[in-house]
Structure formats: C-alpha cells, structure tokens
Design an enzyme around this catalytic site. Structure first.
Site, PDB file in Angstrom:
ATOM      1  N   ASP A  76      -3.988   5.865  -1.369  1.00 50.05           N
ATOM      2  CA  ASP A  76      -3.946   7.107  -0.583  1.00 50.05           C
ATOM      3  C   ASP A  76      -2.665   7.165   0.252  1.00 50.05           C
ATOM      4  O   ASP A  76      -2.392   8.164   0.920  1.00 50.05           O
ATOM      5  CB  ASP A  76      -5.207   7.297   0.259  1.00 50.05           C
ATOM      6  N   SER A  77      -1.843   6.114   0.167  1.00 49.89           N
ATOM      7  CA  SER A  77      -0.489   6.173   0.742  1.00 49.89           C
ATOM      8  C   SER A  77       0.290   7.330   0.120  1.00 49.89           C
ATOM      9  O   SER A  77       1.313   7.744   0.651  1.00 49.89           O
ATOM     10  CB  SER A  77       0.254   4.850   0.525  1.00 49.89           C
TER      11      SER A  77
ATOM     12  N   GLU B 154      -4.220  -6.608   4.433  1.00 51.28           N
ATOM     13  CA  GLU B 154      -2.991  -5.909   4.850  1.00 51.28           C
ATOM     14  C   GLU B 154      -2.654  -6.193   6.309  1.00 51.28           C
ATOM     15  O   GLU B 154      -3.528  -6.123   7.188  1.00 51.28           O
ATOM     16  CB  GLU B 154      -3.132  -4.389   4.645  1.00 51.28           C
TER      17      GLU B 154
END
Ligand code: KIV
Length: 274
Positions: A50-51, A188
């Site tokens: 979704d980046s 992350e």
C-alpha cells in the site's frame, strides 16, 4: 475427467521451505506489470504494497489507499509475472473492524487478482484475525514494528523497539502472529538487537522479512522505487542500487532539446509512403 492446471508460481509454503533450508528470501515491491516482470526471475515474492499510495500517487501516508486501488495494481503485477508469489497489502480500513470484514476483503483480493497471499499490519491484537483467515484458506503475512497505517497513533514514522517494554511487546507480537498461522512476518523499522532477537527466536516459526531491520531475518524487502533511486527521499535503511531519477531526467532533458531543435524525429523515425 478433471485436470489440475499446474502453476510454476511459488506459494506461501515455499517461503516456509526457504526458511527451513536456510536460503534467504528475496523480495521487492512492485505495482506495475512491466517492473514486476523485470523482478520476477529474481524475487521469491513480490509485494503489491500500500506504499503505492505514497510512491505512485504522492499521498502523504498510506491511509487513503482503497481496496479497489490494491486490486487494480495487483492484477497488473499478476499479469506481468509467472514465477514469484504475489502478496497484496490489505489497506487501512479493509480488515480492522472484524475477522469477518478481513475475510471478505481478503477473499476479494484473492478471487479478483489471483494473488497467493495477503499482508496485514499489526501484532498480537490481530492474532485472532490471522487465525480466522488462515483457517479459511487465506495465507497471511504479518507486519510489525513501524507499521505505516498506524502513523497517527505512533506519532510519525518512528523506529520501534527502544526500551525493554517495547522490546517485550514486539517479541510478543511476532510470537502471537506466528502462532496464529502467519507464514511470514515483515519486521519494519525495528532497532537491531530487538529485530535480531525476533528473527532468531525459536518460538517464531514464521519466516521473518526485514526492512530497516536486521540482516538476521530470513529475507529482505525494499520498496523498488527507493532502491532504484527514483524516490525523491528514501529512509536511512535503503541502499541505493540505482540512480533512475538522474537517468530519467537526463533522457527527458535530451528529448526536450532535440524536439526544440527539430532533431527528433529524424528520418529513421518517420514512415515513407509505399
Ligand atoms: O507497503 C509496502 O510497500 C510495505 C513494505 C514497506 C514492506 O509494506
């Protein structure tokens, strides 16, 4: 008589095998058929992240991304690839309300794209959802640490794992998601010792995929545009493997000059009459 069509595409279980064999898992993001096709021979999985909201659409965060946007780009990536497992991000608002909402959204993604797995952000509080999905045939990749969809509650895109309390929370998140049946977990933006503790934790059976986390992870992922040097800014953890921004700018500058000076198109770019 029915016949099974055999696909050569990697599946979620193949990533689990990679971990068991100690072979590193290679991954990048892609949103388009052409770039995905270039990555396909080299990547075990390609994430339609979704980046794409920030990278392709210039949004300030991933929050406005919709399920429809994810499905359209995942269809493009599936068309451009034949080998890599394609994992699709569940966007903000498509899975958090209930396990049922998560299943209906995930089912749409798998049915309408043909992708092999979904990814969702969040730790222990989503373990129940991960179990619900995996029990119903949806392979799930988790995502803990710096989870961009929580930018408003985290107070920014902040590296996680500072302090003993945060460390214990992240380890508990990884264990909970792994126990619930996730085949992999993206770690992350987690400080090195904490990320390493999770990646080497025998209680975490899911494959760990690092981004801004430790080299001890079972695999690594980067956002393609960041590692190619196309993004205007990239986080500290990105290594630049290319300088595409300069290349594109140089090519566009040359094209503009040649058009302005009447040097393009030349004879070889025009059609002679029959
Ligand atoms: O959306 C995305 O690209 C991601 C990666 C950064 C892991 O979630």
């Amino acid at each position: 008589m029915s016949q099974h069509v055999q696909s050569r595409r990697l599946r979620a279980v193949d990533l689990a095998k990679r971990k068991a064999e100690g072979r590193k898992i290679i991954a990048l993001t892609a949103y388009h058929a052409h770039t995905a096709g270039i990555l396909d021979p080299y990547c075990d999985f390609i994430l339609v992240g979704d980046s794409l909201g920030m990278v392709m659409h210039g949004m300030e965060s991933t929050l406005p991304v919709t399920l429809e946007m994810m499905i359209v780009q995942a269809q493009a990536v599936m068309r451009g690839t034949a080998r890599a497992l394609v994992v699709v991000d569940m966007p903000f608002g498509s899975y958090e309300a209930s396990r049922e909402q998560a299943f209906l959204s995930a089912a749409r993604v798998l049915k309408e794209t043909g992708a092999g797995a979904i990814k969702l952000e969040g730790g222990a509080r989503f373990a129940d959802t991960v179990a619900f999905l995996t029990e119903r045939g949806v392979p799930v990749m988790g995502h803990i640490g710096l989870t961009p969809q929580s930018v408003n509650t985290m107070g920014g895109f902040k590296v996680q794992g500072h302090g003993a309390g945060d460390e214990a929370r992240l380890i508990a998140d990884a264990r909970a998601i792994s126990d619930a049946g996730a085949f992999a977990i993206v770690l992350e933006g987690i400080v090195e010792p904490v990320a390493r503790a999770i990646a080497t934790d025998p209680a975490v059976s899911a494959a760990t995929i690092g981004i801004g986390a430790t080299s001890a992870c079972d695999g690594q992922i980067l956002v393609l545009e960041d590692m190619l040097g196309l993004s205007e800014r990239a986080p500290k953890f990105v290594k630049g493997y290319g300088s595409l921004r300069e290349h594109i700018e140089g090519a566009v500058r040359m094209y503009a000059e040649e058009v302005r000076e009447g040097r393009f198109p030349a004879d070889e770019h025009t059609y002679a009459p029959r």
